[in-house]
Scaffold this active site. Structure first.
Site, PDB file in Angstrom:
ATOM      1  N   SER A  52       0.946  -1.193   0.205  1.00  0.00           N
ATOM      2  CA  SER A  52       0.000  -0.181  -0.240  1.00  0.00           C
ATOM      3  C   SER A  52       1.005   1.397   0.221  1.00  0.00           C
ATOM      4  CB  SER A  52      -0.836   0.008   1.276  1.00  0.00           C
ATOM      5  OG  SER A  52      -1.981  -1.044   0.927  1.00  0.00           O
ATOM      6  N   GLY A 227      -2.872   3.631  -3.456  1.00  0.00           N
ATOM      7  CA  GLY A 227      -3.338   4.387  -4.552  1.00  0.00           C
ATOM      8  C   GLY A 227      -4.828   4.981  -4.552  1.00  0.00           C
ATOM      9  N   CYS A 252      -9.645  -1.972   3.879  1.00  0.00           N
ATOM     10  CA  CYS A 252      -8.785  -0.853   3.253  1.00  0.00           C
ATOM     11  C   CYS A 252      -9.138  -0.333   1.928  1.00  0.00           C
ATOM     12  CB  CYS A 252      -7.418  -1.051   3.436  1.00  0.00           C
ATOM     13  SG  CYS A 252      -6.633   0.678   3.411  1.00  0.00           S
ATOM     14  N   LEU A 253      -8.416  -0.771   0.938  1.00  0.00           N
ATOM     15  CA  LEU A 253      -8.643  -0.416  -0.562  1.00  0.00           C
ATOM     16  C   LEU A 253      -9.972  -1.044  -0.821  1.00  0.00           C
ATOM     17  CD1 LEU A 253      -7.969   1.010  -3.280  1.00  0.00           C
ATOM     18  CD2 LEU A 253      -6.670  -0.819  -3.809  1.00  0.00           C
ATOM     19  N   ASN A 294      -3.567   2.387   7.037  1.00  0.00           N
ATOM     20  CA  ASN A 294      -2.583   2.814   6.183  1.00  0.00           C
ATOM     21  C   ASN A 294      -3.580   3.313   5.058  1.00  0.00           C
ATOM     22  OD1 ASN A 294      -0.729   3.470   4.153  1.00  0.00           O
ATOM     23  ND2 ASN A 294       0.144   1.361   4.007  1.00  0.00           N
ATOM     24  N   GLY A 296      -4.691   6.797   2.227  1.00  0.00           N
ATOM     25  CA  GLY A 296      -4.811   8.270   1.916  1.00  0.00           C
ATOM     26  C   GLY A 296      -6.208   8.685   1.553  1.00  0.00           C
ATOM     27  N   HIS A 337      -6.946  -2.298   9.237  1.00  0.00           N
ATOM     28  CA  HIS A 337      -6.115  -3.467   9.004  1.00  0.00           C
ATOM     29  C   HIS A 337      -6.471  -4.503  10.085  1.00  0.00           C
ATOM     30  CE1 HIS A 337      -4.119  -2.781   5.127  1.00  0.00           C
ATOM     31  NE2 HIS A 337      -4.206  -1.260   5.557  1.00  0.00           N
ATOM     32  N   GLU A 339      -5.790  -7.526  10.102  1.00  0.00           N
ATOM     33  CA  GLU A 339      -4.774  -8.701  10.071  1.00  0.00           C
ATOM     34  C   GLU A 339      -3.523  -8.060  10.977  1.00  0.00           C
ATOM     35  OE1 GLU A 339      -3.389  -6.174   6.893  1.00  0.00           O
ATOM     36  OE2 GLU A 339      -5.336  -6.762   7.890  1.00  0.00           O
TER      37      GLU A 339
END
Length: 373
Positions: A52, A227, A252-253, A294, A296, A337, A339
């Site tokens: 990431s 991204g 996340c993403l 993590n 953006g 996350h 994990e």
């Protein structure tokens, strides 16, 4: 940092013209990326190998980095993906029973430039005020004005294609079959699934829904990754086609892609969430977990009304979206996350929720939230 006088000089140049001059370590050369900061006190090897961070120059806010070296157990991918590493002070000695080498030798072997001896507190405050900035790490004599000019150009997009697995691979187990879409997946995700006996098939990011469903999975995992999610319309379309066909869990993403697939919007954050101490409240139970994060980008909460997504988790620091559940299909996702590599394991139970969801669908016990209300 013994022997500083023998080392080469390095510079970190930001797009706004601010220059930090320090001591270079690791590789030499020039590397462009988005300058971000991570607030974790430990876990620098996991940070370096988290896909990431592809395309980013990572600043560690903890002042001393590298004292326990590197080892073979804490890597989260095939190799480090950061575009540069910024620290206040790095340790030239490694002191840990698992260490197989120093941080500097690790960075050098992978062609990653590091800079030390700068005021990382000042750099972090600049990013907090002005937002994430483009930057370049260099050990060359390129004039600052030329570097600033180059930084006005946009950085490469769709980092997912740079970090996803090139081929399908399988981590066999005797339990539920899970197809994991690799958008830049940390190894911790696979380990968490294997720990629950899952038969895990990892597929490239551009794998179609038809190809995924051909594996006859009990569930699909949407991984983390780097991204802007809007740079991956192919993934959004695949998720859209999977929803309602098979249980889905996104991290996340993966959350952002699911949100886009359901008609919500994503927006870029000023400086993002990167660290291991972010408090997140589960609106269903009132419980607060300390999480590793993590990212953006985030889901715009104003875009959720009118979709089939229900808000389940919020960040206690800034109120941003941290979890969603689909009201008509067996699908849920979180922005953090579970994990937890590195970080706390407060939210590890989300993988158990995924197991329970797959079992409920398989046994015909699952009831859509829209019908349960």
């Amino acid at each position: 940092m013994a022997g500083v006088e023998m080392r080469h000089t390095a510079r970190l140049v930001l797009e706004n013209g601010v220059v930090f001059t320090g001591v270079g370590f690791g590789a030499e050369g020039e590397s462009f990326g988005e300058v971000v900061f991570n607030t974790g006190m430990t876990g620098y090897q996991e940070v370096l190998t988290d896909p990431s961070y592809c395309g980013q120059i990572v600043t560690m806010t903890y002042p001393l980095i590298g004292n326990y070296g590197v080892n073979v157990d804490d890597v989260e991918s095939r190799r480090p993906y950061v575009h540069g590493f910024v620290v206040r002070e790095f340790s030239e000695m490694d002191s840990h029973f698992q260490s197989v080498g120093t941080l500097e030798s690790y960075l050098k072997s992978h062609g990653i430039i590091g800079i030390a001896g700068i005021d990382t507190r000042r750099l972090t405050k600049i990013i907090r005020v002005h937002g994430t900035l483009r930057g370049v790490l260099t050990t060359k004599d390129t004039p600052t004005e030329a570097l600033v000019a180059q930084l006005q150009a946009p950085l490469p997009r769709d980092q997912i294609t740079r970090v996803t697995t090139p081929t399908v691979y399988r981590c066999p187990g005797e339990g539920r079959r899970v197809v994991a879409m690799d958008f830049g997946m940390k190894s911790g995700v696979v380990r968490s699934l294997l720990a629950r006996g899952c038969d895990v098939i990892v597929v490239p990011a551009q794998t179609s829904a038809e190809e995924i469903l051909a594996w006859r999975p009990h569930g699909v995992m949407l991984s983390n990754g780097p991204g802007d999610p809007e740079d991956a319309p192919y993934a959004v379309e695949t998720v859209r086609q999977l929803l309602g066909k098979v249980p889905v869990f996104g991290i996340c993403l993966g959350l952002q892609l699911m949100a886009l697939a359901c008609g919500a919007r994503t927006v870029k954050m000023r400086f993002g969430h990167r660290g291991v101490n972010h408090p997140v409240k589960d609106l269903r139970t009132g419980r607060v977990a300390i999480t590793s994060q993590n990212h953006g980008y985030m889901v715009d909460p104003a875009s959720l009304p009118g979709t089939d997504l229900e808000l389940t988790h919020v960040n206690q620091n800034d109120g941003t979206v941290e979890g969603l559940v689909h009201r008509r299909y067996p699908a849920f996702c979180v922005q953090y996350h579970p994990e937890a590599r590195p970080g706390p394991d407060d939210s590890d139970g989300l993988f158990d929720e995924f197991m329970q969801l797959m079992d409920a669908v398989q046994e015909g016990r699952w009831i859509p939230r829209a019908e349960a209300d």
